[in-house]
Structure formats: structure tokens, C-alpha cells
Motif scaffolding. Structure first.
Motif, PDB file in Angstrom:
ATOM      1  N   GLN A 178      74.436  56.087  36.658  1.00 54.91           N
ATOM      2  CA  GLN A 178      73.481  56.642  35.692  1.00 54.91           C
ATOM      3  C   GLN A 178      72.842  57.886  36.277  1.00 54.91           C
ATOM      4  N   ASP A 179      72.749  58.925  35.446  1.00 60.73           N
ATOM      5  CA  ASP A 179      71.970  60.100  35.798  1.00 60.73           C
ATOM      6  C   ASP A 179      71.225  60.558  34.540  1.00 60.73           C
ATOM      7  N   GLU A 180      70.838  61.800  34.489  1.00 55.05           N
ATOM      8  CA  GLU A 180      70.057  62.293  33.354  1.00 55.05           C
ATOM      9  C   GLU A 180      70.868  62.371  32.061  1.00 55.05           C
ATOM     10  N   TRP A 181      72.207  62.466  32.193  1.00 58.24           N
ATOM     11  CA  TRP A 181      73.054  62.719  31.026  1.00 58.24           C
ATOM     12  C   TRP A 181      74.050  61.604  30.702  1.00 58.24           C
ATOM     13  N   LEU A 182      74.402  60.803  31.697  1.00 59.71           N
ATOM     14  CA  LEU A 182      75.455  59.807  31.528  1.00 59.71           C
ATOM     15  C   LEU A 182      75.018  58.437  32.040  1.00 59.71           C
ATOM     16  N   VAL A 183      75.598  57.401  31.480  1.00 58.32           N
ATOM     17  CA  VAL A 183      75.439  56.055  32.012  1.00 58.32           C
ATOM     18  C   VAL A 183      76.759  55.316  31.795  1.00 58.32           C
ATOM     19  N   ALA A 184      77.199  54.596  32.814  1.00 64.47           N
ATOM     20  CA  ALA A 184      78.439  53.830  32.733  1.00 64.47           C
ATOM     21  C   ALA A 184      78.149  52.376  33.054  1.00 64.47           C
ATOM     22  N   LEU A 207      81.873  54.395  29.458  1.00 63.33           N
ATOM     23  CA  LEU A 207      80.971  55.514  29.691  1.00 63.33           C
ATOM     24  C   LEU A 207      80.263  55.939  28.413  1.00 63.33           C
ATOM     25  N   PHE A 208      78.973  56.215  28.545  1.00 56.98           N
ATOM     26  CA  PHE A 208      78.140  56.669  27.433  1.00 56.98           C
ATOM     27  C   PHE A 208      77.428  57.960  27.822  1.00 56.98           C
ATOM     28  N   ALA A 209      77.157  58.806  26.829  1.00 59.40           N
ATOM     29  CA  ALA A 209      76.248  59.941  27.005  1.00 59.40           C
ATOM     30  C   ALA A 209      74.841  59.493  26.626  1.00 59.40           C
ATOM     31  N   LEU A 210      73.853  60.182  27.164  1.00 60.95           N
ATOM     32  CA  LEU A 210      72.460  59.835  26.880  1.00 60.95           C
ATOM     33  C   LEU A 210      71.795  60.805  25.915  1.00 60.95           C
ATOM     34  N   ASP A 211      72.571  61.780  25.422  1.00 62.68           N
ATOM     35  CA  ASP A 211      72.055  62.679  24.393  1.00 62.68           C
ATOM     36  C   ASP A 211      73.230  63.229  23.607  1.00 62.68           C
ATOM     37  N   SER A 212      72.956  63.708  22.406  1.00 62.93           N
ATOM     38  CA  SER A 212      74.026  64.139  21.507  1.00 62.93           C
ATOM     39  C   SER A 212      74.745  65.389  22.008  1.00 62.93           C
ATOM     40  N   ASP A 213      74.042  66.289  22.696  1.00 65.08           N
ATOM     41  CA  ASP A 213      74.686  67.498  23.209  1.00 65.08           C
ATOM     42  C   ASP A 213      75.722  67.157  24.278  1.00 65.08           C
ATOM     43  N   THR A 214      75.366  66.228  25.180  1.00 68.23           N
ATOM     44  CA  THR A 214      76.312  65.810  26.212  1.00 68.23           C
ATOM     45  C   THR A 214      77.507  65.114  25.576  1.00 68.23           C
TER      46      THR A 214
END
Length: 248
Positions: A9-15, A64-71
């Protein structure tokens, strides 16, 4: 339910390490299911999440998931060409030591899971590379032969069609063990009775991709655990996989 195992997990992604039996999102596969990875992860971390790919309900491993729509949009634009996914599977018989399965597949229709898929959508290119890592011959007449052979294979899908790995190995007459849709019930029952394993033996063990913001290489690993790891130990296959792919 036990909290999902977060691999990265970071600011943009979480797995997460998705457990076998958990749907990623609502689907015609099981319209009565009430738990989905998207909602469970959202509630667990307190943030909206955007799935970047799919894993079948019975498949476990890296999701894997993004944490925002732009990512999510950035990943979507380069996903197919920039991501290397590695799976481990146990199949019936002994396929060639290595090979490429190049067989177009028609996308199964799923009104809830993918509204963009039409019943009349034509076949799409589908390519799967694989390497056989280990083989065993067991002294049991499971099918029509006096013994039964099984293999551990490392799989690299070049494309991401639904059920691609399962359908491709069925086309080789080496179906995955535990596959109730494309496999053979006699072998599924044998593994349930002999080893106590009643799930699809397909695990997304590793994903490599350039980070969507930094561009730096990112490797996410979901080591084998529990009953699948014990199964490999029982078959004397543990030394066939890297240490980082197993977790006792």
C-alpha cells in the motif's frame, strides 16, 4: 470475516492477497453472494478503491486496486503492455516442459460483472506462456490408468481474457485441479479425499509493473500459505519454487 491480507500500500495503490472463494465484485456467477473484495477492502482501509484487473472467484493471490480515479485511469491506459503476472497452477497429467497456448477465446457473458460484454461479442486473441516446474506420478487409479500424474506449472498470461488460464489448459487436456467448470470431477474428488484440498489450484503469486506515478519497477508477491503450501510439501514440490513464493 478475517481481515484481508494487504501485500502493498502507498498513496496511490493497494494490493491484497485475495482468498479463494471471494468475488472481486458483483457477478452473475453468484448473484446471492453478499461479500465482495471491493467492499471489504473499502471498509477495512476506509477509502474508496478501484480494481485494476480481475481474479476469478476460486482463484487466490495478488489483486491490485487504485486508490483514486486518476491512478485507475493511468493504469488502465497501459495495463496490458506494462504488467507481468505470474500464476502457479496444478494440472492433471504432464504438459510439455514449456510452451505457448495461442487460442482465441470468446468472452463469457456476465450481465452484472461486465455490462460492456455482449452475448454476440466475437472471439478475442488469447495467449498464455507456461513452464512445467515439477511432476509426480501417484500410485492411484484415479481415472482410467493405474497411476495418476500431476504437474506444477508456472503460468504467464500475455492477455487477460476471462477464465483464460483455466480454458487454455483444458484445451491441452491438462485441466486445473479443483476446477468445477473446466476440470475433471474424478481428479477434483481425489485431491479432496487424499489431501483435503477442495479449491481451485490456481494462485496469482506475483505481479510486476512500473509504478503508475514514479515509473519505478514494482514487484508484489503473494506467497503460498496454508493448505496449498502443505500440498506442495506433501508432493515434494517445495524446492521447485523460489523461497519468496512460500510462507510457513
Amino acid at each position: 470475516m478475517t481481515p484481508l491480507s494487504i501485500l502493498y500500500q502507498d498513496e496511490w495503490l493497494v494490493a491484497i492477497d485475495k482468498p479463494s472463494g471471494l468475488l472481486v465484485h458483483r457477478s452473475e456467477i453468484d448473484r446471492h453472494e453478499t461479500q465482495f473484495a471491493i467492499q471489504l477492502l473499502r471498509d477495512q482501509i476506509g477509502r474508496r478503491v478501484y480494481p485494476l484487473h480481475r481474479l476469478d472467484k476460486p482463484t487466490s493471490g495478488v489483486l491490485l486496486f487504485a486508490l483514486d480515479s486518476d491512478t485507475a485511469k493511468t493504469c488502465g491506459e497501459s495495463w496490458e503492455s506494462g504488467v507481468d503476472k505470474t500464476y502457479l497452477a496444478i494440472v492433471r497429467g504432464a504438459p510439455a516442459e514449456e510452451g505457448t497456448i495461442d487460442k482465441p477465446l470468446k468472452e463469457p457473458w456476465d450481465r452484472l460483472g461486465d455490462r460492456n460484454v455482449s452475448k454476440d461479442k466475437p472471439e478475442q486473441p488469447a495467449v498464455t506462456d507456461y513452464r512445467r516446474l515439477a511432476t509426480c506420478e501417484l500410485p492411484y487409479a484415479v481415472d482410467r490408468y493405474p497411476t495418476a500424474r500431476y504437474s506444477l506449472v508456472r503460468v504467464h498470461p500475455q492477455t487477460g481474457r476471462r477464465h483464460q488460464i483455466r480454458r487454455h489448459f483444458k484445451s491441452l487436456s491438462h485441466p486445473l485441479i479443483g476446477d468445477t467448470s473446466y476440470g475433471k470431477s474424478v481428479h477434483n474428488r481425489f485431491f479432496a479425499e487424499q489431501f483435503g484440498v477442495q479449491r481451485l489450484l490456481l494462485h496469482a503469486v506475483e505481479m510486476r509493473l512500473p509504478h503508475p506515478h514514479s515509473g519505478e519497477p514494482l514487484t508484489i508477491c503473494a506467497p503460498l500459505t496454508g493448505e496449498v503450501l502443505q500440498l506442495l510439501e506433501s508432493l515434494d514440490w517445495l524446492n521447485s519454487i523460489p523461497l519468496e513464493w512460500r510462507k510457513f
